[in-house]
Design an enzyme around this catalytic site. Structure first.
Site, PDB file in Angstrom:
ATOM      1  CB  CYS A  55      -0.946   0.008   1.197  1.00 41.04           C
ATOM      2  SG  CYS A  55      -0.111  -0.080   2.795  1.00 41.04           S
ATOM      3  CG  ASN A  56       2.632   2.860   3.017  1.00 40.88           C
ATOM      4  OD1 ASN A  56       1.772   3.693   2.755  1.00 40.88           O
ATOM      5  ND2 ASN A  56       2.739   2.292   4.210  1.00 40.88           N
ATOM      6  N   GLY A  84     -16.565   0.756  20.203  1.00 41.74           N
ATOM      7  CA  GLY A  84     -16.375   1.365  18.898  1.00 41.74           C
ATOM      8  C   GLY A  84     -16.044   0.283  17.883  1.00 41.74           C
ATOM      9  CB  ALA A  85     -17.026  -1.010  15.078  1.00 41.12           C
ATOM     10  CB  THR A 100      -8.306   3.462  16.567  1.00 35.43           C
ATOM     11  OG1 THR A 100      -7.864   4.596  15.820  1.00 35.43           O
ATOM     12  CG2 THR A 100      -7.416   3.270  17.781  1.00 35.43           C
TER      13      THR A 100
END
Length: 425
Positions: A50-51, A187-188, A191
Site C-alpha cells: 500500500c505504501n 467502537g468499531a 483504531t
C-alpha cells in the site's frame, strides 16, 4: 552485471498515484515475465504494498528509462507523471536501498516488521515466475540476512509507535497472561480494528465489541472470533472485562464512574485496565479516581508513542550502519565472484600452455636429450609463452599512453617498489 531498484513510495507519490501503480497478487507473475521479455532485464522482482511499488532488476546494459516506460505502459500512465514520482537507485545504492526497505528504515512507520515478510513474498513470487537467477537471488538472501541482523542487534522494532499498539502493550505490562483476560472494545472504527488485531495476535480469546450499530460490531467481531453487543450492553459486559479500550466519535461520555463502580463491586475489586483513545473522551475522567482502575487517556499514549519513536530513531542510527556494512560486504563478495570467470579462463590458458611445453619436453626426453637441457628448455619455453600475451598488450597500451593500465599491471603482478628480486652481480 548491474542492479536497479526503481519505484515510488509514500514519500514521493500521492495515494492516488500509488494505487494506480500497484500490482495485484494475480498480476505479478505475468507482469514479471513481461518485464523481462520486453526490457531485456536478465532478472527481476516486484514488491508492491500500500505504501510502495518497487522493481528490482539485474541487467547488463539497461537504462532506467526503459523500465519506467514499461511500468508506465503497463499501468496506462503517462511517462512524465510517473517520472515525477519515481526514484532510481543503481548498483551499490540499489543494494543499500533494498536492505533499508527490508529493515523498516524506509517505512512510513519506522522499524515496522511487516515489510520484511512482504519482501520475502516478492522473492517467492519472482522465483515462481522464473525471473530470479543467481545474482538477484544472492542479493535477496543478503538483504534478508541484513534485515535479520538489524532486528537482532538493534531495538528498532521493540517499542510500539502506534496508539493502538501502545494501548495493547500497556495492557501486557499490567496482566501477566493476556490470554486469560477478557477485552471489551468500544467502537468499531479503524483504531479499534487495529486494537482487536493486536489482542487477537497476542492470543486473547475473549473479545467483546460494543458499538452503536450491531451490524458494524458484528462485522468486526466476525473477523476476530469476538462477540458483538450494543452500547447499552456495556454495563453488563464490564463485570467480566479485564481490559476496556474505547474509541468512538461520541460527543458525550459513554462510560461513567457509577457504572464502573458497580462493576468493580461485582468483580470483587479485581483490577480493570482502561484506555480512552477518543477525543472527546468516551470515559469520564473521574473513573480514574477509582481504586483498582488503571485509566489512560490518548495523551498518555501519545507520550508513550513519542518516547518509543525517539527510541527507534536512536536505534535507526545503528541499523543504518549495519545496512551500510551489509551492502559493502555484498558488493565486495559479488565483485570477487566477477573475477572468478577471468581467473578460470586465465588458468585454463596457462594450463594449456603448460601441457604444450610439457609434451614437447617429454618428446625430447624420449629422443634421448639431456634431462638438464630439457628442464632448462621447459622452464624457458613456459616462461616465454606465459609472458607473451601480457607483454604484447602492455607494449600496445604503453604506446597508446595508457599509464593507468601500466600502473594496474604493476599492482596486478605485485611489481611494487622493493618487490622485484635483483639479478645476481
Amino acid at each position: 552485471m548491474a542492479f536497479l531498484a526503481l519505484g515510488i513510495n509514500h514519500k514521493t507519490a500521492s495515494v492516488d498515484v500509488r494505487e494506480r501503480v500497484a500490482f495485484t497478487p494475480e498480476q505479478l507473475v505475468e507482469a514479471l515475465q513481461q518485464l523481462c521479455q520486453l526490457t531485456e532485464s536478465r532478472e527481476a522482482a516486484i514488491l508492491s504494498t500500500c505504501n510502495r511499488s518497487e522493481l528490482y532488476i539485474e541487467h547488463e546494459h539497461l537504462g532506467a528509462d526503459s523500465i519506467l516506460a514499461w511500468l508506465a505502459n503497463y499501468h496506462h500512465l503517462s511517462l512524465e507523471e510517473l517520472r515525477a514520482s519515481a526514484y532510481v537507485h543503481e548498483d551499490d545504492a540499489a543494494v543499500r536501498h533494498m536492505m533499508r526497505v527490508a529493515s523498516g528504515l524506509d517505512s512510513l512507520v519506522l522499524g515496522e516488521p511487516q515489510i520484511l515478510g512482504q519482501m520475502k513474498s516478492a522473492y517467492a513470487v519472482a522465483r515462481e515466475a522464473g525471473t530470479v537467477g543467481p545474482l538477484l537471488g544472492r542479493l535477496f538472501q543478503a538483504t534478508f540476512s541484513a534485515a535479520k541482523q538489524v532486528r537482532t542487534d538493534t531495538a528498532i522494532g521493540e517499542n510500539p509507535v502506534s496508539v493502538a499498539f501502545a494501548a495493547v502493550s500497556l495492557a501486557k505490562q499490567i496482566f501477566s497472561d493476556l490470554q486469560r483476560s477478557q477485552a471489551l472494545l468500544i467502537g468499531a472504527g479503524e483504531t479499534i480494528t487495529l486494537v482487536a488485531r493486536h489482542l487477537h495476535d497476542l492470543g486473547v480469546k475473549r473479545i467483546v465489541v460494543a458499538n452503536r450499530t450491531l451490524e458494524r460490531a458484528s462485522m468486526l467481531a466476525a473477523e476476530f472470533g469476538a462477540h458483538a453487543v450494543l452500547l447499552s450492553d456495556i454495563p453488563a459486559e464490564l463485570v467480566n472485562s479485564d481490559i476496556v479500550i474505547s474509541s468512538t466519535a461520541s460527543q458525550l461520555p459513554i462510560l461513567g464512574k457509577g457504572a464502573v463502580e458497580s462493576a468493580l463491586k461485582l468483580r470483587k475489586h479485581k483490577p480493570i485496565f482502561m484506555v480512552d483513545i477518543a477525543v472527546p473522551r468516551d470515559i469520564e475522567p473521574e473513573v480514574g479516581e477509582l481504586d483498582d482502575v488503571y485509566l489512560y487517556s490518548v495523551d498518555d499514549l501519545h507520550e508513550v508513542v513519542a518516547e518509543n519513536l525517539k527510541s527507534r530513531q536512536g536505534a535507526a542510527l545503528a541499523a543504518e550502519q549495519l545496512v551500510s556494512v551489509g551492502a559493502e560486504d555484498f558488493m565486495s563478495r559479488l565483485r570477487e565472484l566477477a573475477a572468478v570467470d577471468v581467473l578460470r579462463a586465465y588458468r585454463q590458458q596457462s594450463e594449456r600452455l603448460r601441457d604444450e611445453e610439457l609434451s614437447k619436453a617429454q618428446r625430447m626426453l624420449a629422443n634421448g636429450s639431456n634431462a638438464e637441457d630439457v628442464l632448462i628448455q621447459l622452464a624457458r619455453g613456459l616462461t616465454n609463452k606465459l609472458l607473451h600475451a601480457p607483454s604484447v598488450q602492455l607494449k600496445k597500451l604503453s604506446a597508446e599512453g595508457r599509464v593507468d593500465a601500466l600502473a594496474m599491471a604493476q599492482e596486478l603482478f605485485a611489481l611494487g617498489e622493493g618487490s622485484t628480486d635483483k639479478p645476481p652481480q
